[in-house]
Design an enzyme around this catalytic site. Sequence first.
Site, PDB file in Angstrom:
ATOM      1  N   LYS A   2       0.875  -1.179   0.000  1.00 60.60           N
ATOM      2  CA  LYS A   2       0.000   0.000   0.000  1.00 60.60           C
ATOM      3  C   LYS A   2       0.903   1.217   0.000  1.00 60.60           C
ATOM      4  O   LYS A   2       2.127   1.082   0.145  1.00 60.60           O
ATOM      5  CB  LYS A   2      -0.903  -0.004   1.245  1.00 60.60           C
ATOM      6  CG  LYS A   2      -0.126  -0.264   2.549  1.00 60.60           C
ATOM      7  CD  LYS A   2      -1.040  -0.400   3.769  1.00 60.60           C
ATOM      8  CE  LYS A   2      -1.698  -1.741   3.894  1.00 60.60           C
ATOM      9  NZ  LYS A   2      -3.150  -1.683   3.976  1.00 60.60           N
ATOM     10  N   ARG A   3       0.322   2.429  -0.174  1.00 60.16           N
ATOM     11  CA  ARG A   3       1.151   3.620  -0.070  1.00 60.16           C
ATOM     12  C   ARG A   3       1.864   3.652   1.281  1.00 60.16           C
ATOM     13  O   ARG A   3       1.342   3.157   2.280  1.00 60.16           O
ATOM     14  CB  ARG A   3       0.289   4.879  -0.246  1.00 60.16           C
ATOM     15  CG  ARG A   3      -0.181   5.086  -1.673  1.00 60.16           C
ATOM     16  CD  ARG A   3       0.985   5.204  -2.633  1.00 60.16           C
ATOM     17  NE  ARG A   3       1.672   6.467  -2.451  1.00 60.16           N
ATOM     18  CZ  ARG A   3       1.508   7.540  -3.212  1.00 60.16           C
ATOM     19  NH1 ARG A   3       0.699   7.487  -4.257  1.00 60.16           N
ATOM     20  NH2 ARG A   3       2.168   8.654  -2.979  1.00 60.16           N
ATOM     21  N   LYS A  34      -0.544   4.142   8.226  1.00 58.61           N
ATOM     22  CA  LYS A  34      -0.690   2.740   7.820  1.00 58.61           C
ATOM     23  C   LYS A  34       0.273   1.828   8.582  1.00 58.61           C
ATOM     24  O   LYS A  34       0.176   0.616   8.550  1.00 58.61           O
ATOM     25  CB  LYS A  34      -0.479   2.591   6.314  1.00 58.61           C
ATOM     26  CG  LYS A  34      -1.551   3.298   5.478  1.00 58.61           C
ATOM     27  CD  LYS A  34      -1.264   3.179   3.990  1.00 58.61           C
ATOM     28  CE  LYS A  34      -2.173   4.022   3.116  1.00 58.61           C
ATOM     29  NZ  LYS A  34      -3.506   3.427   2.883  1.00 58.61           N
ATOM     30  N   THR A  54      -8.828  -1.252   0.478  1.00 56.00           N
ATOM     31  CA  THR A  54      -9.404  -2.138  -0.536  1.00 56.00           C
ATOM     32  C   THR A  54      -8.447  -3.285  -0.852  1.00 56.00           C
ATOM     33  O   THR A  54      -8.889  -4.347  -1.297  1.00 56.00           O
ATOM     34  CB  THR A  54      -9.712  -1.352  -1.837  1.00 56.00           C
ATOM     35  OG1 THR A  54      -8.607  -0.475  -2.115  1.00 56.00           O
ATOM     36  CG2 THR A  54     -10.975  -0.544  -1.701  1.00 56.00           C
ATOM     37  N   LYS A 114      -8.932  -7.586  -1.631  1.00 52.38           N
ATOM     38  CA  LYS A 114      -8.307  -8.400  -2.681  1.00 52.38           C
ATOM     39  C   LYS A 114      -7.612  -9.606  -2.072  1.00 52.38           C
ATOM     40  O   LYS A 114      -7.721 -10.728  -2.579  1.00 52.38           O
ATOM     41  CB  LYS A 114      -7.303  -7.548  -3.481  1.00 52.38           C
ATOM     42  CG  LYS A 114      -7.971  -6.406  -4.239  1.00 52.38           C
ATOM     43  CD  LYS A 114      -6.978  -5.335  -4.698  1.00 52.38           C
ATOM     44  CE  LYS A 114      -7.740  -4.050  -5.052  1.00 52.38           C
ATOM     45  NZ  LYS A 114      -6.858  -2.886  -5.239  1.00 52.38           N
TER      46      LYS A 114
HETATM   47  C1  26Q Z   1      -5.320  16.287  -2.961  1.00 51.31           C
HETATM   48  C2  26Q Z   1      -4.910  17.575  -3.247  1.00 51.31           C
HETATM   49  C3  26Q Z   1      -3.752  17.821  -3.959  1.00 51.31           C
HETATM   50  C4  26Q Z   1      -3.005  16.746  -4.409  1.00 51.31           C
HETATM   51  C5  26Q Z   1      -3.408  15.458  -4.129  1.00 51.31           C
HETATM   52  C6  26Q Z   1      -4.559  15.229  -3.400  1.00 51.31           C
HETATM   53  C7  26Q Z   1      -4.984  13.844  -3.105  1.00 51.31           C
HETATM   54  C8  26Q Z   1      -4.821  12.830  -4.052  1.00 51.31           C
HETATM   55  C9  26Q Z   1      -5.200  11.548  -3.775  1.00 51.31           C
HETATM   56  C10 26Q Z   1      -5.575  13.509  -1.902  1.00 51.31           C
HETATM   57  C11 26Q Z   1      -5.970  12.204  -1.629  1.00 51.31           C
HETATM   58  C12 26Q Z   1      -5.787  11.206  -2.578  1.00 51.31           C
HETATM   59  C13 26Q Z   1      -6.148   9.796  -2.370  1.00 51.31           C
HETATM   60  C14 26Q Z   1      -6.777   9.326  -1.318  1.00 51.31           C
HETATM   61  C15 26Q Z   1      -7.051   7.894  -1.182  1.00 51.31           C
HETATM   62  O1  26Q Z   1      -6.596   7.079  -1.963  1.00 51.31           O
HETATM   63  N1  26Q Z   1      -7.822   7.500  -0.162  1.00 51.31           N
HETATM   64  C16 26Q Z   1      -8.138   6.100   0.033  1.00 51.31           C
HETATM   65  O2  26Q Z   1      -9.354   5.833  -0.647  1.00 51.31           O
HETATM   66  C17 26Q Z   1      -9.645   4.457  -0.634  1.00 51.31           C
HETATM   67  C18 26Q Z   1     -10.883   4.239  -1.462  1.00 51.31           C
HETATM   68  O3  26Q Z   1     -12.007   4.724  -0.799  1.00 51.31           O
HETATM   69  C19 26Q Z   1      -9.813   3.955   0.793  1.00 51.31           C
HETATM   70  O4  26Q Z   1      -9.985   2.559   0.754  1.00 51.31           O
HETATM   71  C20 26Q Z   1      -8.586   4.303   1.629  1.00 51.31           C
HETATM   72  O5  26Q Z   1      -8.831   3.961   2.988  1.00 51.31           O
HETATM   73  C21 26Q Z   1      -8.281   5.772   1.512  1.00 51.31           C
HETATM   74  O6  26Q Z   1      -7.071   6.077   2.196  1.00 51.31           O
END
Ligand code: 26Q
Length: 831
Positions: free
Chosen positions: A567-568, A573, A675, A679
Amino acid sequence: MPNRHFKHSKPKCDLTQLPSLGMGADDLIMDFKRNYSHRLGRDEYCRSPHYAYEALSLTITDRLIERWKKSFSAYKAQDCKRAYYLSMEFLMGRTLSNAMLNLGLDDAVKKAMYDLGLDLEELQESEPDAGLGNGGLGRLAACFIDSCATLQLPVTGYGLRYEYGMFSQAISKGEQIENPDHWLRNGNVWEIERAERTYRIKFGGHTERHRDDNGKEKTRWVETHDVLAIAYDTPVPGYQNGTVNTLRLWKASATEEFDLQEFNAGDYAESVAAKNTAENITMVLYPNDANENGKALRLRQQYLLASASLQDVIALWVATRGNDFSEFAAKNCFQLNDTHPSIAVAELMRLLVDKHNLPWDEAWQITRQTMAYTNHTLLPEALERWSVNLFKQLLPRLMEIIFEINARFLAEVSAHWPGDSARLRRMSLIEEGHEQMVRMAYLAIVGSFSVNGVAALHSKLLQQGLFRDFYELWPTKFNNKTNGVTPRRWLANCNPDLAALITEAIGDDWVTDLSQLHKLAPFADDKKFRKRWREVRQRAKQRLVDYKKQELLMDLNVNALFDVQVKRIHEYKRQLLNVLHVIYLYQRIKQGDTQNWVDRCVLIGGKAAPGYYMAKKIIKLINNVANVINHDPDVGNKLKLVFMPNYRVSAMEKICPGADLSEQISTAGKEASGTGNMKFMMNGALTIGTLDGANIEIREEVGDENFFLFGLTEDQVESLHQHYDPVAIINQDEELKAVIALLECGHFNQFEPGIFDPIIASLKNPQDPWMTIADFRSFVEAQKRVEMAYQDQERWTRMSILNTAASGKFSADRTINEYNDEIWKLPKVKV
Ligand code: 26Q
């Protein structure tokens, strides 16, 4: 010379009428050869698998487009309600093998490639991932559009066509190196450019009032610097049902007259440079999955997505209904994937009021009945806020509209809670402070008829915490939609052997109705079935070993427990907790405390945001610890730690079938859903996890006896903050003390003094929000229960089967049916 003879040919011949394309191996071979030789111009001496991959993909694309047109006509004929999934990210991964599966072409393609003497797997491996997303949120969007097509729902995905997707990660000296991902370099056979669907997007300039021909006061947004958004469409096939939906991605491009203006002013070089500014907008995906403070380019991206998508939908509307918008809300719904596209609320107002001359109240009614918002995070640092000044500069008209929405909204709040000025300040779309900020989540809530979280706990915390005031004002707006993943990619396609065994036991209905998997449960008591399950899973582990061997030049012990966390990389985490456990196991080996030892391979993978200092330190720590442990002859096969570089969708397709144990160990209350956990479960891994996100529901489905639970609950985490004392906990736990001591003495950074001090300091900090130390003991005890279970292979296999059997709820089909029943309300359209 034009041929005069055909000048007056029949004017309205249908240029698209063709006999259906054959679906047999021989048909595919013919088309493959034509594509390879004529369209790509290759000959038998070309040895690159890339062109064979392209020839096969073109062959399949033709068959997709055939069905695409039929789906399109069916939607048009029904004139039904439609939904649009607006997302800054679609983490699609590879397309070829998924398209083969969904078109029912698996066997025919295998035979065709065999007959042509080509190695299908090699072709598939030459496809680059479409990495147009960071992680969970982007992959969720990809799973959702797969489910929408499979459920025959008229849903279009709208996103951005980034030239560069998620960076590719290399590891050098234990550190992350980011390399640009130029995924379009060799072209993209799956997309079609639709220049006829191009829209003008305004930036900058200023507004002015004027009276229109009817004497009505209007606003004009003028002297703007415009950019064009051009549509690129990718087909999204449903599972063997004839439906093919659309993913429409926007590419930014310069306008012609923009260049011309500059050219006339005599500055040719400036004009070409200006073209660059325009085209930069969709150049690169922002690689951070939490807010990166207020970059103007990101706001430009968000507005381009919102404006182009809304203009596209409205253009289609006006083409059939003219300027009558009375039915617009009844026929259209926009699902906002987090706040990233939430400027769509203000943009729809602008288009309806300024361009289509609707009165404000009418436009607002339509907007509020058309937009729906999904939240994906509770972390305050990830909540989007944009500076009012930046907004005014870049999107002056939208800023005015947001102020107007806010004024009217605050009047509503005042009426509801007269005299409660604290609440007004809390709920305002504009945060006051030394710099005014727009709160995008509040804009999304106020402008939507539905607000949902992505797992039961997460939705509850939104209502009781983050969005409490709004929940009190509009309780019925709030709802939960627990995430899911597509069983086509994440079981049928990535784990064909296990899929075949399941089908042999319970039939193949599970592919489109995953709840059917519950029928596997009785097989957990069948010794013969367990043996076969074990053999299939063992082969998957072997494939993972082989894959890692060619990638890392490292041999893993296939009989070890495969303990996986991918994961990231994020502090919440808690990859650090995982590493602390590895160090604890290492200590035990060094002390000879290895009675009843279970060999273990700990596999960790994930990308750190390039600007996230601590996440990068964590990667370095994992690699350094791995280096020490893996080279210590005392350790041998008992323990391995491996950092898997460049974790991405296509890597997960190989990893999840071979995992025994799935690490879902976030601090309770911090992971919205997760998620990856789903999987792994589907593929028969067991979960070690906290009561966080969807883990809670996974445990509910599979039963406590088949889940390794540990750690503080969300309530406990919240109340511990007052008196958290990690140093005291360390001092009371001899084994933990030894782990920290080994870290502190520099055992893992012999020639790099002090590099892990920030990590040690964060663990020992009473303000540590992630409370890693608090959960260490409980984690170690849960890991001991894991080992006990693994030692009894019959018991482990039983638990594995029961995990797959209980994973039915986590199909994205279930999730999408809930979105549709409760939010979108679309008909299912047979094609
Ligand atoms: C916002 C502003 C500027 C630049 C980037 C962003 C940005 C980009 C991506 C902020 C958040 C994200 C991604 C968030 C993310 O992946 N959240 C995850 O979403 C999943 C699907 O619902 C969940 O299962 C995870 O728990 C949640 O961390």
